[in-house]
Design an enzyme around this catalytic site. Structure first.
Site, PDB file in Angstrom:
ATOM      1  N   ASP A   1       0.827  -1.207   0.000  1.00 12.50           N
ATOM      2  CA  ASP A   1       0.000   0.000   0.000  1.00 12.50           C
ATOM      3  C   ASP A   1       0.863   1.259   0.000  1.00 12.50           C
ATOM      4  OD1 ASP A   1      -2.342   1.405   0.007  1.00 12.50           O
ATOM      5  OD2 ASP A   1      -2.694   1.218   2.158  1.00 12.50           O
TER       6      ASP A   1
ATOM      7  N   TRP B   1       2.993   7.898  -2.461  1.00 12.23           N
ATOM      8  CA  TRP B   1       4.429   8.086  -2.691  1.00 12.23           C
ATOM      9  C   TRP B   1       4.656   9.006  -3.893  1.00 12.23           C
ATOM     10  CZ3 TRP B   1       7.736   7.035  -6.760  1.00 12.23           C
ATOM     11  CH2 TRP B   1       9.106   7.018  -6.476  1.00 12.23           C
TER      12      TRP B   1
ATOM     13  N   ARG C   1       0.546   9.036 -10.528  1.00 17.05           N
ATOM     14  CA  ARG C   1       0.356   7.821  -9.734  1.00 17.05           C
ATOM     15  C   ARG C   1       1.039   6.619 -10.372  1.00 17.05           C
ATOM     16  NH1 ARG C   1      -3.538   7.289  -5.855  1.00 17.05           N
ATOM     17  NH2 ARG C   1      -3.989   5.161  -6.538  1.00 17.05           N
TER      18      ARG C   1
ATOM     19  N   HIS D   1       3.378   3.185  -8.989  1.00 14.69           N
ATOM     20  CA  HIS D   1       3.186   1.771  -9.293  1.00 14.69           C
ATOM     21  C   HIS D   1       4.442   1.172  -9.925  1.00 14.69           C
ATOM     22  CE1 HIS D   1      -0.921   2.059  -8.090  1.00 14.69           C
ATOM     23  NE2 HIS D   1      -1.301   2.810  -9.109  1.00 14.69           N
TER      24      HIS D   1
ATOM     25  N   LEU E   1      11.127 -21.042  -4.606  1.00 13.86           N
ATOM     26  CA  LEU E   1      10.227 -20.003  -4.089  1.00 13.86           C
ATOM     27  C   LEU E   1       8.963 -19.956  -4.916  1.00 13.86           C
ATOM     28  CD1 LEU E   1       9.861 -17.417  -2.218  1.00 13.86           C
ATOM     29  CD2 LEU E   1      10.818 -16.122  -4.134  1.00 13.86           C
TER      30      LEU E   1
END
Length: 227
Positions: free
Chosen positions: A12, A17, A25, A29, A123
């Site tokens: 989040d 940021w 924006r 991302h 992983l």
């Protein structure tokens, strides 16, 4: 030191940021995708077997169309650029959510990436995409109803979740100062340890991740049992 087997991230703060820096924006991302990749490596370095990233919720469709389209395009391009290294590093990428509702190009891409990386043994990186915890439970119940069961048990639901073979998260980390799960792993999180930080996701560092794991290692997990 007891390390978690499965760590999940609620990533989040990308938009905030970017706003703090006078950026669009989408730049938040973009930076957030880099941190997600780094966080997966931090987990692998500690021997953590499963990582789940909350990438796009069922509620995120309410965002501006341009932002949603950018998020999907970013996912396509960024993951495509990492396939080679994932194969070399033994990473298996999996997706969970209502994948059938994704745009066709993205849905096909998800299928291809899962197949290409299916032999990864080091992983599992799980991307929660068009995911909602309540939607997952509803979908599980509907699958059970298809076989005509009149009584539904917890085991029935657990076996019909999107990825029933994946263990429940030991530790859920949420950035940006919000202290809630926001419809994330609703069924699986009942005994998860939670770690909240005010750091915005693009600023989340390896050092802070290690603090979260260290904090986890000091907790006594009782699962409802007596002290």
């Amino acid at each position: 030191m007891a390390f978690p087997v499965h760590v999940a991230f609620i990533m989040d703060g990308n938009g905030r940021w970017a706003k703090k820096r006078g950026l669009e924006r989408i730049e938040g991302h973009r930076k957030g995708a880099e941190v997600a990749d780094a966080a997966s490596h931090w987990c692998a370095d500690l021997g953590i077997r499963y990582v789940t990233l909350y990438a796009f919720s069922t509620e995120n469709w309410r965002r501006p169309k341009e932002e949603v389209e950018f998020l999907f395009e970013l996912m396509l391009l960024y993951i495509s650029s990492k396939v080679g290294s994932m194969l070399e590093e033994g990473v298996r990428m999996r997706f969970m959510g209502r994948l059938n509702e994704l745009p066709p190009e993205l849905g096909d891409f998800v299928f291809q990436i899962e197949n290409k990386t299916s032999m990864g043994k080091k992983l599992d990186v799980i991307v929660a995409l068009n995911y909602g915890g309540r939607a997952e439970i509803v979908d599980a119940v509907n699958e059970i109803l298809k076989i005509g069961k009149e009584q539904i048990s917890e085991e029935d639901i657990a076996m019909n979740l999107y990825l029933p073979d994946v263990p429940e998260p030991d530790l859920i980390i949420r950035t940006s100062g919000e202290e809630r799960l926001s419809n994330f792993l609703t069924w699986q999180s009942v005994y998860s340890e939670l770690f909240f930080t005010g750091t915005l996701w693009p600023d989340f560092t390896k050092e802070e991740f290690h603090r979260a794991v260290d904090d986890y290692s000091k907790r006594k997990r009782r699962f409802g049992a007596l002290d």
